[in-house]
Design a protein around this motif. Structure first.
Motif, PDB file in Angstrom:
ATOM      1  N   SER A  52     -23.290  45.748 -13.152  1.00  0.00           N
ATOM      2  CA  SER A  52     -23.874  44.443 -13.621  1.00  0.00           C
ATOM      3  C   SER A  52     -25.256  44.368 -13.919  1.00  0.00           C
ATOM      4  O   SER A  52     -25.932  45.350 -13.193  1.00  0.00           O
ATOM      5  CB  SER A  52     -23.780  43.246 -12.301  1.00  0.00           C
ATOM      6  N   LYS A  53     -25.863  43.669 -14.689  1.00  0.00           N
ATOM      7  CA  LYS A  53     -27.098  43.793 -15.254  1.00  0.00           C
ATOM      8  C   LYS A  53     -28.116  43.541 -14.128  1.00  0.00           C
ATOM      9  O   LYS A  53     -29.216  44.005 -14.102  1.00  0.00           O
ATOM     10  CB  LYS A  53     -27.330  42.973 -16.491  1.00  0.00           C
ATOM     11  N   LYS A  54     -27.708  42.413 -13.427  1.00  0.00           N
ATOM     12  CA  LYS A  54     -28.604  41.944 -12.017  1.00  0.00           C
ATOM     13  C   LYS A  54     -27.493  41.937 -10.944  1.00  0.00           C
ATOM     14  O   LYS A  54     -26.457  42.378 -11.130  1.00  0.00           O
ATOM     15  CB  LYS A  54     -28.916  40.586 -12.537  1.00  0.00           C
ATOM     16  N   ALA A  55     -28.246  41.902  -9.981  1.00  0.00           N
ATOM     17  CA  ALA A  55     -27.462  41.939  -8.513  1.00  0.00           C
ATOM     18  C   ALA A  55     -26.510  40.826  -8.651  1.00  0.00           C
ATOM     19  O   ALA A  55     -26.627  39.533  -9.043  1.00  0.00           O
ATOM     20  CB  ALA A  55     -28.613  41.563  -7.493  1.00  0.00           C
ATOM     21  N   ASN A  56     -24.929  40.905  -8.356  1.00  0.00           N
ATOM     22  CA  ASN A  56     -23.801  40.145  -8.448  1.00  0.00           C
ATOM     23  C   ASN A  56     -23.181  40.081  -7.419  1.00  0.00           C
ATOM     24  O   ASN A  56     -21.960  40.783  -7.103  1.00  0.00           O
ATOM     25  CB  ASN A  56     -22.923  40.812 -10.019  1.00  0.00           C
ATOM     26  N   PRO A  57     -23.515  39.557  -6.099  1.00  0.00           N
ATOM     27  CA  PRO A  57     -22.893  39.592  -4.923  1.00  0.00           C
ATOM     28  C   PRO A  57     -21.490  38.764  -5.111  1.00  0.00           C
ATOM     29  O   PRO A  57     -20.776  38.845  -4.231  1.00  0.00           O
ATOM     30  CB  PRO A  57     -23.915  38.970  -4.056  1.00  0.00           C
ATOM     31  N   ALA A  58     -21.486  38.024  -6.148  1.00  0.00           N
ATOM     32  CA  ALA A  58     -20.111  37.220  -6.286  1.00  0.00           C
ATOM     33  C   ALA A  58     -19.173  38.036  -6.793  1.00  0.00           C
ATOM     34  O   ALA A  58     -17.916  37.584  -6.668  1.00  0.00           O
ATOM     35  CB  ALA A  58     -20.443  35.940  -7.081  1.00  0.00           C
ATOM     36  N   LEU A  59     -19.379  39.274  -7.316  1.00  0.00           N
ATOM     37  CA  LEU A  59     -18.160  39.912  -8.170  1.00  0.00           C
ATOM     38  C   LEU A  59     -16.732  40.139  -7.223  1.00  0.00           C
ATOM     39  O   LEU A  59     -15.806  40.021  -7.785  1.00  0.00           O
ATOM     40  CB  LEU A  59     -18.864  41.199  -8.650  1.00  0.00           C
ATOM     41  N   PRO A  60     -16.898  40.519  -6.000  1.00  0.00           N
ATOM     42  CA  PRO A  60     -15.754  40.709  -5.292  1.00  0.00           C
ATOM     43  C   PRO A  60     -14.869  39.404  -5.124  1.00  0.00           C
ATOM     44  O   PRO A  60     -13.851  39.510  -4.758  1.00  0.00           O
ATOM     45  CB  PRO A  60     -16.260  41.112  -3.809  1.00  0.00           C
ATOM     46  N   PHE A  61     -15.556  38.299  -5.062  1.00  0.00           N
ATOM     47  CA  PHE A  61     -14.962  37.240  -4.980  1.00  0.00           C
ATOM     48  C   PHE A  61     -14.344  36.600  -6.474  1.00  0.00           C
ATOM     49  O   PHE A  61     -13.513  35.912  -6.404  1.00  0.00           O
ATOM     50  CB  PHE A  61     -16.011  35.989  -4.491  1.00  0.00           C
ATOM     51  N   ILE A  62     -14.777  37.113  -7.588  1.00  0.00           N
ATOM     52  CA  ILE A  62     -14.317  36.887  -8.564  1.00  0.00           C
ATOM     53  C   ILE A  62     -13.091  37.703  -9.209  1.00  0.00           C
ATOM     54  O   ILE A  62     -12.202  37.340  -9.731  1.00  0.00           O
ATOM     55  CB  ILE A  62     -15.382  37.310  -9.806  1.00  0.00           C
ATOM     56  N   LEU A  63     -13.031  38.958  -8.689  1.00  0.00           N
ATOM     57  CA  LEU A  63     -12.106  39.773  -9.179  1.00  0.00           C
ATOM     58  C   LEU A  63     -10.512  39.256  -8.917  1.00  0.00           C
ATOM     59  O   LEU A  63      -9.595  39.674  -9.262  1.00  0.00           O
ATOM     60  CB  LEU A  63     -12.240  41.315  -8.672  1.00  0.00           C
ATOM     61  N   PRO A  64     -10.257  38.654  -7.588  1.00  0.00           N
ATOM     62  CA  PRO A  64      -8.963  38.026  -7.234  1.00  0.00           C
ATOM     63  C   PRO A  64      -8.382  37.028  -8.285  1.00  0.00           C
ATOM     64  O   PRO A  64      -7.250  36.861  -8.023  1.00  0.00           O
ATOM     65  CB  PRO A  64      -9.245  37.490  -5.888  1.00  0.00           C
ATOM     66  N   ASN A  65      -9.355  36.657  -9.416  1.00  0.00           N
ATOM     67  CA  ASN A  65      -8.778  35.674 -10.181  1.00  0.00           C
ATOM     68  C   ASN A  65      -7.726  36.237 -10.929  1.00  0.00           C
ATOM     69  O   ASN A  65      -7.523  37.414 -11.696  1.00  0.00           O
ATOM     70  CB  ASN A  65      -9.767  35.160 -10.879  1.00  0.00           C
ATOM     71  N   PRO A  66      -6.454  35.512 -10.896  1.00  0.00           N
ATOM     72  CA  PRO A  66      -5.257  36.171 -11.689  1.00  0.00           C
ATOM     73  C   PRO A  66      -5.462  36.306 -13.233  1.00  0.00           C
ATOM     74  O   PRO A  66      -4.924  37.158 -14.003  1.00  0.00           O
ATOM     75  CB  PRO A  66      -4.267  34.926 -11.855  1.00  0.00           C
ATOM     76  N   TRP A 102     -16.334  13.081 -14.102  1.00  0.00           N
ATOM     77  CA  TRP A 102     -15.643  14.182 -14.350  1.00  0.00           C
ATOM     78  C   TRP A 102     -15.433  14.684 -12.842  1.00  0.00           C
ATOM     79  O   TRP A 102     -15.800  14.225 -11.619  1.00  0.00           O
ATOM     80  CB  TRP A 102     -16.259  15.232 -15.162  1.00  0.00           C
ATOM     81  N   TYR A 103     -14.750  16.001 -12.918  1.00  0.00           N
ATOM     82  CA  TYR A 103     -14.743  16.851 -11.611  1.00  0.00           C
ATOM     83  C   TYR A 103     -14.946  18.312 -11.925  1.00  0.00           C
ATOM     84  O   TYR A 103     -14.746  18.693 -13.199  1.00  0.00           O
ATOM     85  CB  TYR A 103     -13.409  16.339 -10.780  1.00  0.00           C
ATOM     86  N   TRP A 104     -15.110  18.938 -10.935  1.00  0.00           N
ATOM     87  CA  TRP A 104     -15.227  20.479 -11.097  1.00  0.00           C
ATOM     88  C   TRP A 104     -14.363  20.993 -10.071  1.00  0.00           C
ATOM     89  O   TRP A 104     -14.512  20.732  -8.767  1.00  0.00           O
ATOM     90  CB  TRP A 104     -16.662  20.846 -10.638  1.00  0.00           C
ATOM     91  N   GLY A 105     -13.578  21.961 -10.516  1.00  0.00           N
ATOM     92  CA  GLY A 105     -12.448  22.720  -9.727  1.00  0.00           C
ATOM     93  C   GLY A 105     -13.096  24.137  -9.597  1.00  0.00           C
ATOM     94  O   GLY A 105     -13.668  24.675 -10.877  1.00  0.00           O
ATOM     95  N   PRO A 106     -13.177  24.747  -8.597  1.00  0.00           N
ATOM     96  CA  PRO A 106     -13.715  26.264  -8.511  1.00  0.00           C
ATOM     97  C   PRO A 106     -13.250  27.389  -9.268  1.00  0.00           C
ATOM     98  O   PRO A 106     -11.915  27.435  -9.402  1.00  0.00           O
ATOM     99  CB  PRO A 106     -13.706  26.681  -7.210  1.00  0.00           C
ATOM    100  N   ASP A 107     -13.747  28.148 -10.165  1.00  0.00           N
ATOM    101  CA  ASP A 107     -13.443  29.308 -10.846  1.00  0.00           C
ATOM    102  C   ASP A 107     -13.173  30.488 -10.042  1.00  0.00           C
ATOM    103  O   ASP A 107     -12.356  31.282 -10.128  1.00  0.00           O
ATOM    104  CB  ASP A 107     -14.393  29.817 -12.044  1.00  0.00           C
ATOM    105  N   TYR A 108     -14.129  30.463  -9.028  1.00  0.00           N
ATOM    106  CA  TYR A 108     -14.109  31.586  -7.947  1.00  0.00           C
ATOM    107  C   TYR A 108     -14.632  30.991  -6.765  1.00  0.00           C
ATOM    108  O   TYR A 108     -15.535  30.242  -6.973  1.00  0.00           O
ATOM    109  CB  TYR A 108     -14.627  32.598  -8.313  1.00  0.00           C
ATOM    110  N   PRO A 109     -14.349  31.216  -5.618  1.00  0.00           N
ATOM    111  CA  PRO A 109     -14.879  30.876  -4.228  1.00  0.00           C
ATOM    112  C   PRO A 109     -16.011  31.400  -3.957  1.00  0.00           C
ATOM    113  O   PRO A 109     -16.334  31.996  -2.710  1.00  0.00           O
ATOM    114  CB  PRO A 109     -13.565  31.002  -3.182  1.00  0.00           C
ATOM    115  N   ASP A 110     -17.085  31.036  -4.656  1.00  0.00           N
ATOM    116  CA  ASP A 110     -18.461  31.461  -4.298  1.00  0.00           C
ATOM    117  C   ASP A 110     -19.484  30.523  -4.985  1.00  0.00           C
ATOM    118  O   ASP A 110     -19.246  29.818  -5.874  1.00  0.00           O
ATOM    119  CB  ASP A 110     -18.734  32.853  -5.077  1.00  0.00           C
ATOM    120  N   PRO A 111     -20.527  30.273  -4.171  1.00  0.00           N
ATOM    121  CA  PRO A 111     -21.630  29.273  -4.687  1.00  0.00           C
ATOM    122  C   PRO A 111     -22.140  29.338  -6.084  1.00  0.00           C
ATOM    123  O   PRO A 111     -22.554  28.407  -6.704  1.00  0.00           O
ATOM    124  CB  PRO A 111     -22.632  28.987  -3.499  1.00  0.00           C
TER     125      PRO A 111
END
Length: 528
Positions: free
Chosen positions: A157-171, A425-434
């Motif tokens: 990642s270009k910058k620190a990306n602590p959320a990436l492990p939480f993103i990869l499970p997305n189908p 409106w509402y927001w549903g999570p794309d991935y479970p990270d803040p």
């Protein structure tokens, strides 16, 4: 899912209208339910939000259910626990600076045609998501995918990306058989032509394969005999049907289906016949938007008017219509995620304070237009009902709210383009990270939809940039709570509530767990 996934563009997912209920013939319902009694076929009723089965293009709730079954991802979550990613196709190690994620592939993984899952397949699949520039492409923004060796893939990642492990499970990041997809027009560019093939065939290594796919009626999955993963699918066939909630209730009561995903709190009251109800708080957050662009509205862009609205909402009154299991949203990050504000910090109604703020605004008898999609429900809760309650509550403050519901496709354009004076409106999570909620800051996706431009709050922007690249959960939690505290004090958004969600199953069904990313893992569903 009954919850509409909003993605990097929440409105994109919302653009799909609820389609007409499937006309269920006695023959089809009887045959599937009869088989299910023998543990061979599982029938799931849900209200479709479905566009495609192509992982690189899908980002809709029903599509997430389907692709979770067809495609394995590098990492996954165990059941409903989204606090820790676990290996699926790979183990992982993240560098201390949060910029490099090294993935070691599991030996022996096979696609449904029996061929091995390779590092080349991983690189192709992830680069295809990036290159298609579709709804899920944002998940890998700033990420470079490289093959290190035959069993290792590195994500940089270009910058620190602590959320990436939480993103990869997305189908949407499911791994495809690159040779098969390329042979059917697939590329890692916008010129890709493989969607038609992927809507009629599966090219994955998941526990199921695609038997039939129709975005209006039903999707049929069949067990993959070449599957090598840890899931032990009970059912030979999964039938996912497009059914409106009232009919879902009837079907599960009479045994024509074994799972109903979209029933409201009122609909599950008094269910008999041994049916099981799994209830809990949704990770969806319903919010009110107040446009900060003075060209759109000199009223909603008035800071004291926004304060009057925040203090004038009767949050407890909204919960009374949302039903058992719903909670007030203390901030824009749901209570189920890291960085959520404690419930004690939720805004309470202060009617006297609201009237004082309105007087201080200098506005006389203000009137605003509230736009929202007329055909949209969130976990079974109608936005129309919420809008009507807000209208009555704010009238007590001295604010006239003119309701302007419109079909989703119509209202969506106004929302996307920042043309709503006020919006619901509402927001549903794309991935479970803040970090998924930084879009609400000035100059970011949802911030711009509220007319909140870059530079509107430099201190908040700097805080968001720091939070996005900080490593360590304790520090991240503190930063995201600080962001929400500032948003609640002076931002253009009023978090309202997290609805309850309810899943009804037959007594014989086991292993059903709600997951905010893919709703339900059909391969984990068992029978007793």
């Amino acid at each position: 899912m009954s919850r509409l996934r909003t993605g990097s563009s929440p409105a994109t997912a919302l653009s799909l209208l609820a389609v007409a209920a499937l006309a269920l013939s006695g023959c089809s319902a009887g045959s599937t339910s009869g088989s299910a009694a023998g543990g061979r076929t599982l029938v799931i009723d849900t209200s479709f939000n479905l566009k495609t089965a192509d992982p690189g293009r899908e980002f809709e709730p029903t599509g997430q259910i389907v692709d979770k079954a067809l495609y394995q991802t590098l990492l996954t979550f165990k059941g409903g626990d989204v606090t820790k990613p676990v290996p699926e196709l790979a183990t992982y190690q993240q560098s201390a600076d949060g910029r490099t994620l090294t993935l070691k592939l599991r030996a022996g993984a096979k696609f449904s045609d029996g061929s091995a899952v390779t590092a080349d397949d991983v690189v192709f699949s992830l680069n295809r998501v990036i290159g298609l520039k579709g709804n899920p492409s944002f998940l890998l923004d700033g990420v470079t995918v490289t093959r290190t060796d035959a069993s290792t893939v590195t994500l940089t990642s270009k910058k620190a990306n602590p959320a990436l492990p939480f993103i990869l499970p997305n189908p949407a990041l499911g791994i495809l058989n690159s040779k098969t997809v390329e042979a059917n027009g697939g590329t890692a560019t916008a010129a890709d032509k493989a969607e038609t093939y992927l809507n009629t065939h599966s090219a994955g290594s998941g526990p199921y394969t695609l038997s039939s796919f129709n975005t209006n009626t039903q999707v049929v999955l069949e067990k993959n005999p070449k599957y090598t993963g840890s899931a032990r699918a009970t059912y030979d066939k999964i039938v996912i049907r497009n059914v409106q909630a009232p009919t879902q209730k009837l079907n599960v009561q009479r045994g024509d289906s074994q799972i109903a995903l979209d029933l409201t709190a009122d609909q599950v009251e008094g269910l008999t016949g041994g049916l099981k109800v799994l209830s809990g708080t949704s990770s969806d957050v319903v919010f009110l938007l107040l446009n900060q662009d003075k060209k759109i509205s000199s009223t909603t862009s008035n800071a004291k008017f926004a304060e009057a609205v925040r203090k004038g909402v009767d949050y407890s009154g909204l919960l009374s219509i949302a039903g058992k299991g719903s909670v007030q949203a203390a901030g824009i990050i749901p209570s189920t995620f890291l960085g959520a504000l404690p419930a004690a910090q939720a805004t309470g109604r202060d009617l006297a304070g609201a009237k004082a703020a309105l007087a201080a605004s200098g506005l006389k008898n203000p009137s605003v237009t509230l736009g929202y999609p007329s055909d949209l429900t969130v976990d079974g809760l109608s936005l129309q009902t919420i809008a009507e309650r807000l209208q009555a509550q704010l009238k007590e403050v001295g604010i006239t709210v003119n309701l302007a519901p419109a079909p989703t496709t119509t209202e969506l354009d106004k929302y996307r383009n920042g043309k709503e004076e006020a919006g619901l409106w509402y927001w549903g999570p794309d991935y479970p990270d803040p970090s998924d909620y930084l879009v609400f800051l000035p100059g970011n996706l949802v911030g711009l939809r509220a007319g909140w431009k870059t530079g509107a709050d430099p201190a908040l922007t700097a805080l968001g940039e720091k939070a996005a690249t900080t490593i360590g959960d304790d520090t991240r939690k503190t930063l995201y709570q600080q962001i929400q505290t500032k948003l609640n004090a002076s931002g253009p958004f009023v978090p309202l509530l997290q609805p309850s969600r309810h899943t009804v199953t037959a007594a014989s069904v086991t292993g059903v767990t709600y997951n905010p990313v893919w709703t339900i893992d059909v391969a984990a569903v068992g029978s007793k």
